[in-house]
Design a protein around this motif. Sequence first.
Motif, PDB file in Angstrom:
ATOM      1  N   THR A  58       0.816  -1.207   0.000  1.00  0.00           N
ATOM      2  CA  THR A  58       0.000   0.000   0.000  1.00  0.00           C
ATOM      3  C   THR A  58       0.854   1.262   0.000  1.00  0.00           C
ATOM      4  OG1 THR A  58      -1.807  -1.138   1.148  1.00  0.00           O
ATOM      5  CG2 THR A  58      -1.773   1.266   1.293  1.00  0.00           C
ATOM      6  N   TYR A  59       1.978   1.226   0.704  1.00  0.00           N
ATOM      7  CA  TYR A  59       2.861   2.394   0.815  1.00  0.00           C
ATOM      8  C   TYR A  59       4.280   2.011   0.373  1.00  0.00           C
ATOM      9  CZ  TYR A  59      -0.827   4.668   3.568  1.00  0.00           C
ATOM     10  OH  TYR A  59      -2.007   5.240   3.986  1.00  0.00           O
ATOM     11  N   PRO A  60       4.497   1.787  -0.934  1.00  0.00           N
ATOM     12  CA  PRO A  60       5.800   1.291  -1.410  1.00  0.00           C
ATOM     13  C   PRO A  60       6.937   2.293  -1.271  1.00  0.00           C
ATOM     14  CG  PRO A  60       4.363   1.826  -3.259  1.00  0.00           C
ATOM     15  CD  PRO A  60       3.515   1.911  -2.027  1.00  0.00           C
ATOM     16  N   ARG A  61       6.634   3.571  -1.160  1.00  0.00           N
ATOM     17  CA  ARG A  61       7.689   4.587  -1.069  1.00  0.00           C
ATOM     18  C   ARG A  61       7.871   5.114   0.357  1.00  0.00           C
ATOM     19  NH1 ARG A  61       4.853   5.666  -5.774  1.00  0.00           N
ATOM     20  NH2 ARG A  61       6.072   5.476  -7.703  1.00  0.00           N
ATOM     21  N   THR A  62       7.250   4.453   1.326  1.00  0.00           N
ATOM     22  CA  THR A  62       7.301   4.896   2.719  1.00  0.00           C
ATOM     23  C   THR A  62       8.331   4.077   3.484  1.00  0.00           C
ATOM     24  OG1 THR A  62       4.971   5.533   2.631  1.00  0.00           O
ATOM     25  CG2 THR A  62       5.914   5.204   4.807  1.00  0.00           C
ATOM     26  N   ASP A  63       8.967   4.701   4.457  1.00  0.00           N
ATOM     27  CA  ASP A  63       9.955   4.027   5.308  1.00  0.00           C
ATOM     28  C   ASP A  63       9.218   3.086   6.270  1.00  0.00           C
ATOM     29  OD1 ASP A  63      12.079   3.241   6.855  1.00  0.00           O
ATOM     30  OD2 ASP A  63      12.423   5.186   7.790  1.00  0.00           O
ATOM     31  N   ILE A  64       9.317   1.784   6.037  1.00  0.00           N
ATOM     32  CA  ILE A  64       8.614   0.783   6.843  1.00  0.00           C
ATOM     33  C   ILE A  64       9.638  -0.237   7.327  1.00  0.00           C
ATOM     34  CG2 ILE A  64       6.759  -0.919   6.912  1.00  0.00           C
ATOM     35  CD1 ILE A  64       5.441   0.550   4.593  1.00  0.00           C
ATOM     36  N   ARG A  65       9.741  -0.391   8.658  1.00  0.00           N
ATOM     37  CA  ARG A  65      10.754  -1.279   9.217  1.00  0.00           C
ATOM     38  C   ARG A  65      10.190  -2.104  10.364  1.00  0.00           C
ATOM     39  NH1 ARG A  65      15.960   2.876   9.729  1.00  0.00           N
ATOM     40  NH2 ARG A  65      15.747   3.830   7.653  1.00  0.00           N
ATOM     41  N   ALA A  66      10.649  -3.362  10.447  1.00  0.00           N
ATOM     42  CA  ALA A  66      10.333  -4.205  11.595  1.00  0.00           C
ATOM     43  C   ALA A  66      11.331  -3.876  12.696  1.00  0.00           C
ATOM     44  CB  ALA A  66      10.428  -5.675  11.205  1.00  0.00           C
ATOM     45  N   ASP A  67      10.819  -3.667  13.906  1.00  0.00           N
ATOM     46  CA  ASP A  67      11.697  -3.215  14.983  1.00  0.00           C
ATOM     47  C   ASP A  67      11.255  -3.810  16.320  1.00  0.00           C
ATOM     48  OD1 ASP A  67      13.473  -1.944  16.627  1.00  0.00           O
ATOM     49  OD2 ASP A  67      12.703   0.078  16.308  1.00  0.00           O
ATOM     50  N   GLY A  68      11.832  -4.914  16.702  1.00  0.00           N
ATOM     51  CA  GLY A  68      11.616  -5.485  18.027  1.00  0.00           C
ATOM     52  C   GLY A  68      10.278  -6.164  18.208  1.00  0.00           C
ATOM     53  N   GLN A  69       9.240  -5.367  18.413  1.00  0.00           N
ATOM     54  CA  GLN A  69       7.900  -5.892  18.661  1.00  0.00           C
ATOM     55  C   GLN A  69       6.860  -5.332  17.693  1.00  0.00           C
ATOM     56  OE1 GLN A  69       7.486  -4.537  22.657  1.00  0.00           O
ATOM     57  NE2 GLN A  69       8.894  -6.053  23.506  1.00  0.00           N
ATOM     58  N   VAL A  70       7.250  -4.359  16.893  1.00  0.00           N
ATOM     59  CA  VAL A  70       6.298  -3.664  16.030  1.00  0.00           C
ATOM     60  C   VAL A  70       6.877  -3.461  14.633  1.00  0.00           C
ATOM     61  CG1 VAL A  70       5.232  -2.436  17.953  1.00  0.00           C
ATOM     62  CG2 VAL A  70       7.155  -1.386  16.732  1.00  0.00           C
ATOM     63  N   VAL A  71       5.997  -3.061  13.727  1.00  0.00           N
ATOM     64  CA  VAL A  71       6.412  -2.580  12.411  1.00  0.00           C
ATOM     65  C   VAL A  71       6.220  -1.069  12.416  1.00  0.00           C
ATOM     66  CG1 VAL A  71       5.945  -2.616   9.941  1.00  0.00           C
ATOM     67  CG2 VAL A  71       5.789  -4.733  11.276  1.00  0.00           C
ATOM     68  N   LYS A  72       7.295  -0.331  12.201  1.00  0.00           N
ATOM     69  CA  LYS A  72       7.253   1.126  12.242  1.00  0.00           C
ATOM     70  C   LYS A  72       7.058   1.686  10.837  1.00  0.00           C
ATOM     71  CE  LYS A  72      10.010   1.764  16.421  1.00  0.00           C
ATOM     72  NZ  LYS A  72      11.167   2.462  17.054  1.00  0.00           N
ATOM     73  N   VAL A  73       6.053   2.537  10.708  1.00  0.00           N
ATOM     74  CA  VAL A  73       5.736   3.174   9.433  1.00  0.00           C
ATOM     75  C   VAL A  73       5.942   4.674   9.608  1.00  0.00           C
ATOM     76  CG1 VAL A  73       4.004   3.483   7.628  1.00  0.00           C
ATOM     77  CG2 VAL A  73       4.006   1.380   9.014  1.00  0.00           C
ATOM     78  N   THR A  74       6.968   5.216   8.956  1.00  0.00           N
ATOM     79  CA  THR A  74       7.310   6.633   9.097  1.00  0.00           C
ATOM     80  C   THR A  74       7.024   7.347   7.783  1.00  0.00           C
ATOM     81  OG1 THR A  74       9.067   6.073  10.665  1.00  0.00           O
ATOM     82  CG2 THR A  74       9.098   8.290   9.720  1.00  0.00           C
TER      83      THR A  74
END
Length: 272
Positions: free
Chosen positions: A98-114
Amino acid sequence: MTYFVKQHGEIIPLETRVLISKRYKAITSAVNSEFWNIPSEQQHSMYVGSYGRGTAIETSDLDVLVSLPKEKYQHYDSLKGNGQSRLLQSVRQAILYTYPRTDIRADGQVVKVTFSDGMKFEILPAFETKYWDGRTTYQYPDTNMGGNWLSTNPKAEQDAMRAKNKTSCGLLIDTCKHIRYIRDNYFSTYHLSGIVIDSFVYQAISGWKWLQPGEPSNNARGEYERHLLRKFYDVFPSLYYSHISAPGSDQLIDASTSVKCLEKTLLLMAEA
């Protein structure tokens, strides 16, 4: 200048709330399409964290819990080599569609979408468990130490916050928001988590509340803020090894990295 708590202060602008809702629905739909095979923008998802408890301000991150099918838990739990990490990567990949140009990272316990405008979502994939007594808990992945599962009860926290906010005539939520505002504007280099703020105010507020129009006050201006500071030293006698129970769920929260900033914030608020 005074830093007293303001009634109905720190309101998130309507334009921002509309954008939050739009992105929340898009992320929910992406996860539902991947894991439930439905495009729903609302099912199997809820706001948690500060936004879910009603204590967020404009600078707060947006925490979203997405509930996944139970059979997916069994699948990822049985995988060798940190199945929890693979689960986060699967959720990350679903949102990337859905957001191919967005900074999306798996981090510890969550997926962070910036997002490029600075708005941040933290997506917590979880598995629902309902008990005979009406409780509902969620198991979520923790990729640390080789991978394990943790438990949370956000609905109990939200219910407890709403109930006490009602008895305090809105003072509870206003105080939690104001502490966030002070933190972000005066002590931004320090760490102070939202759940520590909310848990502390929930415990410390006692019988304080906003007065109704025309209702006389027996307390001097600033006495409430000084009360919070006194309660701080009761709740946290040690600034180096400190824990506090979350509202409603009674989950034990490690506050050791937050108490220093909380003390500084309350000291500033209590200044005459």
